[in-house]
Design a protein around this motif. Sequence first.
Motif, PDB file in Angstrom:
ATOM      1  N   ALA A  57       5.532   7.890  -0.070  1.00  0.00           N
ATOM      2  CA  ALA A  57       4.699   7.498   0.939  1.00  0.00           C
ATOM      3  C   ALA A  57       3.075   7.455   0.496  1.00  0.00           C
ATOM      4  N   HIS A  58       2.878   7.757  -0.586  1.00  0.00           N
ATOM      5  CA  HIS A  58       1.607   7.752  -0.985  1.00  0.00           C
ATOM      6  C   HIS A  58       1.278   6.940  -2.527  1.00  0.00           C
ATOM      7  N   THR A  80       0.774  -1.784   2.896  1.00  0.00           N
ATOM      8  CA  THR A  80       0.227  -0.235   2.695  1.00  0.00           C
ATOM      9  C   THR A  80      -0.849   0.145   3.821  1.00  0.00           C
ATOM     10  N   ASP A  81      -1.291   1.030   4.228  1.00  0.00           N
ATOM     11  CA  ASP A  81      -2.171   1.582   5.046  1.00  0.00           C
ATOM     12  C   ASP A  81      -3.132   2.378   4.231  1.00  0.00           C
ATOM     13  N   ASN A 114      -3.545   5.363  -0.393  1.00  0.00           N
ATOM     14  CA  ASN A 114      -2.796   4.568   0.436  1.00  0.00           C
ATOM     15  C   ASN A 114      -1.230   4.893   0.839  1.00  0.00           C
ATOM     16  N   PHE A 116       2.428   4.131   2.643  1.00  0.00           N
ATOM     17  CA  PHE A 116       3.413   3.014   2.581  1.00  0.00           C
ATOM     18  C   PHE A 116       4.747   3.447   2.987  1.00  0.00           C
ATOM     19  N   SER A 117       5.629   2.661   3.309  1.00  0.00           N
ATOM     20  CA  SER A 117       7.033   2.914   3.738  1.00  0.00           C
ATOM     21  C   SER A 117       7.674   2.289   2.454  1.00  0.00           C
ATOM     22  N   GLN A 120       9.796  -0.942   1.991  1.00  0.00           N
ATOM     23  CA  GLN A 120       8.909  -2.215   2.023  1.00  0.00           C
ATOM     24  C   GLN A 120       8.288  -2.431   0.457  1.00  0.00           C
ATOM     25  N   LEU A 121       7.841  -1.330  -0.030  1.00  0.00           N
ATOM     26  CA  LEU A 121       7.266  -1.531  -1.465  1.00  0.00           C
ATOM     27  C   LEU A 121       8.290  -1.814  -2.347  1.00  0.00           C
ATOM     28  N   SER A 228       0.176   9.467   7.528  1.00  0.00           N
ATOM     29  CA  SER A 228       0.600   8.200   7.818  1.00  0.00           C
ATOM     30  C   SER A 228       1.882   7.860   7.150  1.00  0.00           C
ATOM     31  N   GLY A 230       2.898   4.605   6.523  1.00  0.00           N
ATOM     32  CA  GLY A 230       2.660   3.321   6.273  1.00  0.00           C
ATOM     33  C   GLY A 230       2.205   2.585   7.488  1.00  0.00           C
TER      34      GLY A 230
END
Length: 532
Positions: A57-58, A80-81, A114, A116-117, A120-121, A228, A230
């Motif tokens: 996730a990071h 990304t978040d 950052n 993310f899921s 998706q990546l 988070s 993502g």
Amino acid sequence: MSGSPPETYGDSPKAHDVAIVGFGPVGQTLALLLGRAGRDVVALERWPDPYPLPRAAHFDHEIGRVFQAGGVGEEVRAVTDPVHDHYEWRNAAGEPLVRIDWSGNGPSGWPTANFFSQPQLEAVLAAAAERQPTVSVRRGCEVVGLRPEDESVLLTTRGAGGGEVRARYVVGADGANSFVRSTMTTSVTDLGFFYDWLVVDTLPHDRAAWSPKNWQLCDPRRPTTIVSGGPGRRRWEFMRLPHESVEELRTPEAAWRLLEPWGRTPENTTIERHAVYTFQARWVERWREGRLVLAGDAAHQMPPFAGQGMCSGLRDAVNLAWKLDLVLDGRADPALLDTYTSECSEHVQHAIGMSMALGQVICVLDPEEAAARDARMTAAGADPRYALPPTPPPSSATESSSAAPTAAGRRTRATSPRSTRSPTRAVPHCSTTSPAAVSRFSRTGRDRSTPWKPPTATSSPASARASCRCTRRTPRPRAIWTRPTATCPTCANGGTSPPSSGRTSICSAPPPTRGDCVSWSGSCGDSCGTPP
């Protein structure tokens, strides 16, 4: 290209430059980088379809530059978040224990942190790799045999497009239960760090504000991670308590029960995935054996507390890609590939040590131990320079394999061909083994299995200095001080004044004012009384 049939010349399969076993983020990134260099790459993935649920996730700013170098920077940014505030640890009362600034961009020009899921990546990375004309991907194709030869390796596969594949080099990016690793004779060092955590990935239906967005609840009643997952996602991680079984914790009912105090219910949240993970800390001693090379989780695993698991694997891919390119082109001797282990292993051992040190802070279930931790960290003002425990330096020595755990709980074991099992656990669940106690540093050839002993109130400066086993010839001390007390049992000056030796200039912290209680700590964590 995807699903291409095997190419042959006569009765012999074509020799690809590189065969990558496993096509997760590490294998995808390596295939992308090698493909952009014009290398003939075949990626062999045992599962027919990409895994559809979140896992990693990071990633940090350095990995952002890796994606940028692979030509997918903007596509990755879209999924990304980035973090715009800080990463905080709080005690059960809600008081900050550590606050780490994650806002803004890091030195590499990307956001410091950052989220993310992973599906998706992976979709971004896989599509980019498969767009390379020299890269072919075979999903549903499991490698079941490896036969190294003088100039190449012959792989036997089954499933979609099964048969024989030949490559000049084989990279095992096939995860923690790596088949490639099982065919090698390298040993695995296991630090005996085992904690079970329930990881719950969610899709909130509302737009609740989370501040801080990413934090740790260091509550001995239930250590919890809230981060988070993502864009549009949230992740909770709950540590398993001693009275709970893994079976009862992995049920949907358990996930909802633990989410309920956080205001998450089936009415406002969808659980995307819930799974129990056992966090571990281990690495392989030699990452290359002839034409076989390991990368990512096949070479190392670490707890998630520093967010460096996938990051370390992608650093492997970058380091390996340019070296393979030079060797395959004849511009460098194959011995260059030996530097892959020496460079990446030391770095990853530091990341493992850092992750374990953070875990030892978070995974505390004893109320008295947690209270002592809280007092120490709040006295340091939640400043990570002083509140966090020192990280042990990595070991660069390779030990001989051993079937017996050391006094510190470490087990080193040689992997044997066709053995896909990881080393047996050396210590029970929820071990409190100090990360420094299982590190293997020696300054003067001291017995490396001797456990490191943390500073105690009864330690004298002389005895502490005698037991200091830093890798550096002269440990670089740092000063940690609190407001004056009547007496300080560990301070060489009785809590009355800082040392008068004039050596405070070598301390990384600001010089203390007269009257403060000073405790000097070498880089190995031994309390040395005054600077050495």
